[in-house]
Design an enzyme around this catalytic site. Structure first.
Site, PDB file in Angstrom:
ATOM      1  CG  HIS A  32     -33.581 -15.234 -18.470  1.00  0.00           C
ATOM      2  ND1 HIS A  32     -34.062 -13.976 -18.756  1.00  0.00           N
ATOM      3  CD2 HIS A  32     -32.718 -15.554 -19.482  1.00  0.00           C
ATOM      4  CE1 HIS A  32     -33.510 -13.529 -19.875  1.00  0.00           C
ATOM      5  NE2 HIS A  32     -32.704 -14.473 -20.338  1.00  0.00           N
ATOM      6  CB  SER A  83     -32.837 -13.453 -23.342  1.00  0.00           C
ATOM      7  OG  SER A  83     -31.658 -13.238 -22.607  1.00  0.00           O
ATOM      8  CD  GLU A 109     -32.850  -6.257  -8.895  1.00  0.00           C
ATOM      9  OE1 GLU A 109     -32.712  -5.092  -8.436  1.00  0.00           O
ATOM     10  OE2 GLU A 109     -32.084  -7.202  -8.580  1.00  0.00           O
TER      11      GLU A 109
END
Length: 266
Positions: free
Chosen positions: A246, A102, A222
Site C-alpha cells: 500500500h 490512500s 482488487e
C-alpha cells in the site's frame, strides 16, 4: 523541514491553519495530499523527485503535522476536502493537479467533485475503497492507534520497525519523529469513514482526467474494484505497481514513478 524543500509555510484557509512544504517552485502546480498518518515531511523523498518537473505543495492534513489540530475540529472527509479547495484558492494556484495517497486520494476525489474547475487532474494512489456493504479495509485500527500512543511517549526508529518492517532507517526515523503529531481522534474518524463514507458514488461526478494507481501487493484494491471504478468513470486510467504494498513509493520508488509517468503534465 526536509533539506530538499524550498521552504515550509502556513496559510489560513477554510478556517484553519494549514501547514505545507513547497518543493521545486517551477512547472505546473501539484498538491500532494498524504495518507492517514503521514505528515507532509514524510513525503519529502517523493516530492523531491516530483520537484524536478513540478511546483509541489505537500500538505499537512488537519490533525497531522503542523496544521491545526485539537478536539474542536471536524475530521470528516468533507472537511478535509474543503481544506484542499481552500488551500488552492488561498494561494491562487492555477488549476493544480492533485496527487493523493490512500486517505489523501479520497480527499482529492471529494475536493475535485466539490470544486470541479479548481483542479486540472487527479492521481489517485491506492485509495481505500471500503464503504457501507463493501469489503473492509485490510489494515486494522489498532495498528495506527498503538503506534501513535507509543510515539506520544517517545519511540525510536528501531521501535517503529515493528510496525513498518520493510522501511529504511531514514524512513523509520522520520516516522518516529513525526507520528506523535497525528491526533488520535482525527485518525480514528478517518479510519471509520473508510467504512462509512463510500467514495464510489463520487466517481461519475468527476470532470477531470484521473489515474488510479493500484498496489499489486496492497490488498486495498482488487480487480472487482477496478472494474466498478471504470464502469462509473470510463475515462479512468488504471496503472499497477506489482511489487509494492500500500505504501507504494516506500516499497518500489522507481515503480511508483514509472506508473505515474507523465500523467501530471500530460
Amino acid at each position: 523541514m526536509s533539506g530538499g524543500a524550498l521552504y515550509g509555510a502556513n496559510v489560513f484557509a477554510n478556517g484553519i491553519r494549514q501547514h505545507y512544504l513547497r518543493y521545486g517552485g517551477f512547472g505546473s502546480a501539484v498538491i500532494l495530499i498524504p495518507g492517514i498518518t503521514s505528515p507532509a515531511i514524510t513525503w519529502g523523498f517523493v516530492a523531491e523527485r516530483l520537484a524536478e518537473r513540478y511546483d509541489v505543495y505537500v500538505l499537512d492534513v488537519r490533525g497531522r503535522g503542523l496544521s491545526s489540530t485539537g478536539p474542536d475540529l471536524d475530521y470528516g472527509l468533507n472537511a478535509m476536502a474543503a481544506d484542499v479547495v481552500g488551500f488552492a484558492t488561498s494561494l491562487e494556484l492555477p488549476a493544480p493537479a492533485l496527487l493523493g495517497h490512500s486517505m489523501g486520494a479520497r480527499i482529492a476525489i471529494r475536493a475535485a467533485v466539490a470544486a470541479p474547475d479548481a483542479f486540472s487532474r487527479l492521481a489517485l494512489i491506492d485509495p481505500p475503497v471500503s464503504g457501507p456493504g463493501r469489503r473492509v479495509y485490510p489494515s486494522k485500527l489498532p495498528w495506527y492507534v498503538d503506534s501513535i500512543r507509543l510515539a506520544l511517549k517517545g519511540i525510536d526508529a528501531e521501535g517503529m520497525r515493528a510496525f513498518c518492517p520493510t522501511w529504511t532507517d531514514e524512513q523509520l526515523k522520520l516516522r518516529a519523529e513525526w507520528l506523535h503529531t497525528c491526533y488520535e481522534p482525527a485518525i480514528v474518524t478517518a479510519f471509520e469513514d473508510f467504512h462509512k463514507d463510500d467514495i464510489f458514488p463520487d466517481l461519475p461526478k468527476l470532470k477531470q482526467p484521473a489515474m488510479l494507481m493500484v498496489a499489486g501487493r496492497g490488498g486495498v484494491i482488487e480487480t472487482v474494484d477496478e472494474d466498478e471504478a471504470r464502469s462509473l468513470y470510463p475515462a479512468l486510467e488504471i496503472t499497477r505497481v506489482p511489487n509494492a504494498g500500500h505504501m507504494i513509493p516506500w516499497d518500489d520508488f522507481d515503480g511508483f514513478f514509472a506508473a505515474l509517468g507523465d500523467f501530471l503534465s500530460r
